[in-house]
Each structure stands twice: as structure tokens, then as C-alpha cells.
Design an enzyme around this catalytic site. Structure first.
Site, short mmCIF file in Angstrom:
data_model
loop_
_atom_site.label_atom_id
_atom_site.label_comp_id
_atom_site.label_asym_id
_atom_site.label_seq_id
_atom_site.Cartn_x
_atom_site.Cartn_y
_atom_site.Cartn_z
N GLY A 214 58.06 19.20 -21.39
CA GLY A 214 57.38 19.12 -22.69
C GLY A 214 56.42 17.95 -22.76
O GLY A 214 55.38 18.03 -23.44
N GLU B 126 28.92 25.03 -10.45
CA GLU B 126 28.29 25.05 -9.11
C GLU B 126 28.74 26.28 -8.32
O GLU B 126 28.93 26.23 -7.10
CB GLU B 126 28.54 23.72 -8.37
N PRO C 131 21.04 31.12 -20.78
CA PRO C 131 21.93 32.01 -21.52
C PRO C 131 22.13 33.36 -20.81
O PRO C 131 23.23 33.89 -20.79
CB PRO C 131 21.20 32.20 -22.87
N PHE D 154 20.33 18.66 -13.65
CA PHE D 154 19.94 19.84 -12.86
C PHE D 154 20.02 21.06 -13.78
O PHE D 154 21.09 21.35 -14.33
CB PHE D 154 20.95 19.95 -11.71
N ARG E 185 62.72 10.51 -13.96
CA ARG E 185 63.30 11.43 -14.95
C ARG E 185 64.61 12.02 -14.41
O ARG E 185 64.61 12.59 -13.31
CB ARG E 185 62.30 12.55 -15.25
N GLN F 255 54.31 21.34 -15.39
CA GLN F 255 55.66 21.92 -15.34
C GLN F 255 56.70 20.84 -15.02
O GLN F 255 57.76 20.78 -15.64
CB GLN F 255 55.69 23.04 -14.28
N ILE F 256 56.38 19.99 -14.07
CA ILE F 256 57.33 18.93 -13.67
C ILE F 256 57.53 17.94 -14.82
O ILE F 256 58.63 17.42 -15.01
CB ILE F 256 56.81 18.21 -12.39
C1 LIG Z 1 31.08 21.81 -17.90
C2 LIG Z 1 30.00 22.60 -17.24
C3 LIG Z 1 28.95 21.93 -16.62
C4 LIG Z 1 27.92 22.65 -16.01
N1 LIG Z 1 26.86 21.97 -15.48
C5 LIG Z 1 25.76 22.66 -15.07
C6 LIG Z 1 24.56 21.98 -14.68
O1 LIG Z 1 24.50 20.74 -14.66
N2 LIG Z 1 23.48 22.72 -14.35
C7 LIG Z 1 23.48 24.08 -14.35
O2 LIG Z 1 22.47 24.68 -14.04
N3 LIG Z 1 24.62 24.76 -14.70
C8 LIG Z 1 25.73 24.08 -15.06
N4 LIG Z 1 26.88 24.75 -15.45
C9 LIG Z 1 26.87 26.21 -15.46
C10 LIG Z 1 27.77 26.83 -14.40
O3 LIG Z 1 27.24 26.63 -13.12
C11 LIG Z 1 27.94 28.32 -14.79
O4 LIG Z 1 28.78 28.33 -15.92
C12 LIG Z 1 28.50 29.15 -13.66
O5 LIG Z 1 27.57 29.27 -12.60
C13 LIG Z 1 28.91 30.56 -14.12
O6 LIG Z 1 27.92 31.16 -14.89
P1 LIG Z 1 28.29 31.79 -16.32
O7 LIG Z 1 29.05 30.76 -17.07
O8 LIG Z 1 27.07 32.33 -16.93
O9 LIG Z 1 29.31 32.97 -15.97
P2 LIG Z 1 28.92 34.47 -15.51
O10 LIG Z 1 27.94 34.44 -14.41
O11 LIG Z 1 28.59 35.26 -16.72
O12 LIG Z 1 30.30 34.97 -14.92
C14 LIG Z 1 31.41 35.35 -15.74
C15 LIG Z 1 32.54 35.78 -14.81
O13 LIG Z 1 32.12 36.91 -14.03
C16 LIG Z 1 32.28 36.62 -12.65
N5 LIG Z 1 31.20 37.26 -11.90
C17 LIG Z 1 29.86 37.25 -12.13
N6 LIG Z 1 29.20 37.95 -11.20
C18 LIG Z 1 30.14 38.39 -10.32
C19 LIG Z 1 30.08 39.15 -9.11
N7 LIG Z 1 28.93 39.60 -8.59
N8 LIG Z 1 31.25 39.43 -8.48
C20 LIG Z 1 32.44 38.98 -8.97
N9 LIG Z 1 32.55 38.24 -10.11
C21 LIG Z 1 31.41 37.95 -10.76
C22 LIG Z 1 32.20 35.11 -12.54
O14 LIG Z 1 32.82 34.63 -11.36
C23 LIG Z 1 32.93 34.70 -13.81
O15 LIG Z 1 34.32 34.74 -13.57
C24 LIG Z 1 27.96 24.06 -16.00
C25 LIG Z 1 29.03 24.73 -16.61
C26 LIG Z 1 30.03 24.03 -17.22
C27 LIG Z 1 31.15 24.77 -17.90
#
Ligand SMILES: Cc1cc2nc3c(=O)[nH]c(=O)nc-3n(C[C@H](O)[C@H](O)[C@H](O)COP(=O)(O)OP(=O)(O)OC[C@H]3O[C@@H](n4cnc5c(N)ncnc54)[C@H](O)[C@@H]3O)c2cc1C
Length: 380
Positions: free
Chosen positions: A339, A362, A127, A122, A267, A335-336
């Protein structure tokens, strides 16, 4: 109100528990260290039908209900969250848009292949477009009976192994919620390539990749849903996907609780077991209580989905609560274990890393709160 699993759900749980004990748990540590999943395990998962869990029987799947699916995901996640994320993405956001929005021709051509184990992915995140999916920049230019896709998709779970990708892109020149389309794209389509594999903190058995799109030609018939319905397709799929992630978090959290109980009983410090020391016993009580509360939310969201009722708010609540409860449980488990919990020899070290992303993907916890607040403020 019935809080019992039915006979079929119990049978599935026991079957998956046995499968995970035999095929997954013994290699979970090795997969984490190597950052990979052996083909033999994927073949065993295929053989057992895990790739067709949620697919309609008419298309070669098992057609299990969402509660059964949740039980399966929880059991798998206790053994390896890396394995469970591969399967949850495949069984929900990777394929659900096809089952729900694909034409009959697309469904009958591709769903049986997915159900048989050709993996689905999906691709929404980019970026420059994470939490705000409406800012996506990948384009889909119409050219006769094809669309031509260009752009880059980040963090694609199953990115390197997938045979099929659900991809979101927009009509050139459009902005925001308007002009987005969803497509089903086959892996061998010229111009689609894996640009990079991420080296992650957790879920190391699962592959996460950057997918590059360079003049990728997709037949118009492979568009999922109406023109411009791309974001709706993605958000509908995410409602179901979030229920799966809630169950994934619950599985990791439950594994933390089980490991903590076992360790606290054996433990000894200050001449008695950790379990008999009130501070440790209270931690165990809190872990169990938070996880149980989250489990009820997750079952409720799954039940609503099975009734065909709206579940956006409940899915967000379940994911928020389960991911945070499981995060607390992982912290307490380390924690439980003292080390030893900081050392790779103990599984809780892996659980602590694996659980972190359930508050991120998600939709982050912050975004779940936005979704929940929006619904509550609208009186829904
Ligand atoms: C291991 C992994 C697997 C993934 N798999 C998929 C996949 O299969 N397909 C896919 O499409 N994506 C995937 N993702 C992407 C994932 O859904 C995004 O990383 C996520 O939606 C957050 O987007 P971002 O990383 O760009 O963070 P950003 O959107 O840049 O957010 C950075 C921080 O700002 C906060 N923030 C942003 N806007 C607001 C707001 N309006 N109010 C308050 N806080 C806010 C966020 O909560 C977060 O804490 C995956 C990510 C990881 C790490």
C-alpha cells in the site's frame, strides 16, 4: 571485449551521482507535485556543463562519447526522469540535427549558445502525425531567401523553455516521405508561440507543449540538410535519441530496484523480512536480470554509435528492451512496497508514472518492433 567503464567514464558517473544527490534528489518530489522545475536547478545544470555534454568541443561542448552520455543520463534519471528528459532532448534530437546537418555558419552561431545552456527542442509530432511522421501536415512555403512555416506541433519537450526548435515541415502539395524539410528556428521568431502546456501523468518536472506556427519566416540558410531531407534528418537524430531514452528507462528501473531492495530488507511480515521471502526475492532477481540485459543492449548501441557504425536496429532494441524492463521493475517495486507504494510519500509511486512514457515517446514499443523486424527481415 571490455565490460568496464574507463577512468573518464567512471569519473563522470561519480560526478553526476554527487550532483544529483545534492541538487536534484532533494527536490524531485516537490518538482513532481508542482509540475515545474526551478530556475535555480537549471542554472546549476548550466554551470556544471550538462547542456554541452554531447556538443563538439570546438563549439563549446564537452564532446563526451555516447557511453559516457548514457552513464550520465542513467544517473540523472535515478534522481528525476523529468530533469533527464529535458537534458536528453536538448543533447540529442534538439541539437544533433544542427551539429550533423547545419551549415558551418549555423553551427558556429548556434551550437555554442546551446552548449552554454540555451535550451533546444525537437518538433516532429503533430495532432494528425504521431507514429507516422511521414503524414505531417505543417508546411514550409519558399518565399525568396526564406521559408514560411505554418502548422501545429504537439508534445514538444522543452517547448515552453526552449530558445531553439528543430522543426519538420513539408513543401505545400507534397505527400508522404517526399518534400519534407528540417529547420532550426529561434524562439523569438514572429509567429512562433506556445499554444498550450500539457498536464501529464509523469515527467511532471519537464515541460511539454503545443507549438503554433503562424507565418513563421525562417532563412533558407537555417534549413538542416538538403531540400527534402527532413525525415532523414529526424530519423537520424532519433537513432541517437533512442539510446538516450534507453538509458533514461534504465535509470528509472534501477531506482525501482534500489528502492525495492532497501525496503524489502527492513519491512517485516509473518515474522521475517520481505527480502527473506522467496516470492519477493524472485521479483528482485527478475528486476535485476532484465535491467542488466537491457543495459548490455544499451551499451552496445552506444558503442556502435561511437564507432560511427550503423545502429538503427540496436538503438531500437535497446529502447524497446530497457523501457519494457523498467516498466516491469516499476510495477514490481510498487507491489513490493504494498500500500505504501501507492502513496506519494514513496518515490516508487513517481517512478511508476514516470517510466510509462519511455514505451511511448521517440517511437512507441510497437514502432520499435516494426523497425527491428524491418532490419532483421532485410538481413541486417
Ligand atoms: C511526454 C511526451 C514528450 C514527447 N516529446 C516529444 C518531442 O519532444 N518531440 C516530438 O516530436 N514528439 C514528442 N512526443 C510525441 C511522441 O513521440 C508520440 O506521442 C509518439 O511518437 C506516438 O505518437 P501518438 O501519440 O500520436 O500515437 P499514435 O501514433 O496515434 O499511436 C497510438 C497507438 O497506436 C500504435 N500504432 C500506431 N501505428 C501503428 C502500427 N503501424 N503498428 C502497430 N501499432 C501502431 C502506437 O504504437 C500506439 O500504441 C512526446 C510525447 C510525450 C507523451
Amino acid at each position: 571485449m571490455d565490460f568496464e567503464l574507463n577512468e573518464n567514464q567512471t569519473m563522470f558517473r561519480n560526478m553526476v551521482r554527487d550532483f544529483a544527490k545534492l541538487h536534484i534528489a532533494p527536490i524531485a518530489h516537490e518538482m513532481d507535485v508542482k509540475g515545474d522545475m526551478p530556475d535555480t536547478l537549471i542554472a546549476a545544470l548550466r554551470e556544471a556543463g550538462f547542456f554541452g555534454l554531447t556538443f563538439p568541443e570546438a563549439y563549446g561542448g564537452m564532446g563526451v562519447d555516447t557511453i559516457t552520455y548514457g552513464v550520465v543520463v542513467e544517473e540523472l534519471s535515478k534522481a528525476s526522469a523529468g530533469v533527464s528528459v529535458m537534458l536528453t532532448v536538448h543533447n540529442s534530437v534538439g541539437s544533433y540535427p544542427v551539429a550533423l546537418f547545419g551549415t558551418e555558419e549555423v553551427k558556429s552561431r548556434f551550437l555554442p549558445r546551446m552548449a552554454a545552456g540555451e535550451i533546444a527542442a525537437f518538433c516532429v509530432t503533430e495532432p494528425g502525425a504521431g507514429s507516422d511522421a511521414s503524414s505531417l501536415a505543417a508546411t514550409a512555403r519558399r518565399d525568396g531567401d526564406h521559408y514560411v512555416l505554418n502548422g501545429s506541433k504537439s508534445f514538444v519537450t522543452n517547448g515552453a523553455r526552449a530558445a531553439f526548435y528543430v522543426i519538420l515541415a513539408r513543401e505545400p502539395g507534397t505527400h508522404g516521405n517526399k518534400g519534407t524539410h528540417a529547420f532550426l528556428v529561434e524562439r523569438d521568431t514572429p509567429g512562433l508561440s506556445v499554444a498550450k502546456k500539457e498536464d501529464k501523468m509523469g515527467l511532471r518536472a519537464s515541460d511539454t507543449a503545443v507549438i503554433a506556427l503562424d507565418e513563421v519566416r525562417v532563412p533558407v540558410g537555417h534549413r538542416l540538410g538538403e531540400e527534402g531531407a527532413g525525415l532523414r534528418v529526424a530519423l537520424t537524430a532519433l537513432d541517437g535519441g533512442r539510446i538516450g531514452i534507453a538509458f533514461q528507462a534504465l535509470g528509472i528501473g534501477q531506482a525501482c530496484l534500489d528502492a525495492s531492495i532497501a525496503y524489502a530488507k527492513v519491512r517485516e511480515q509473518f515474522g521475517q523480512s520481505l527480502a527473506s521471502q522467496p516470492v519477493i526475492a524472485h521479483k528482485i532477481a527478475d528486476m535485476g536480470t532484465e535491467l542488466e540485459a537491457a543495459r548490455l543492449l544499451a551499451y552496445h548501441a552506444a558503442w556502435l554509435k561511437d564507432q560511427g557504425r550503423p545502429h538503427t536496429r540496436e538503438a531500437a532494441m535497446a529502447k524497446l528492451m530497457a523501457s519494457e524492463a523498467a516498466g516491469h521493475a516499476a510495477d514490481a517495486a510498487v507491489q513490493i512496497h504494498g500500500g505504501y507504494g501507492f502513496c506519494k510519500e514513496y518515490d516508487v509511486e513517481r517512478y511508476y508514472r514516470d517510466v510509462r512514457v519511455t514505451r511511448i515517446y521517440e517511437g512507441t514499443s510497437e514502432i520499435q518492433r516494426l523497425v527491428i523486424a524491418r532490419k532483421l527481415l532485410a538481413g541486417q
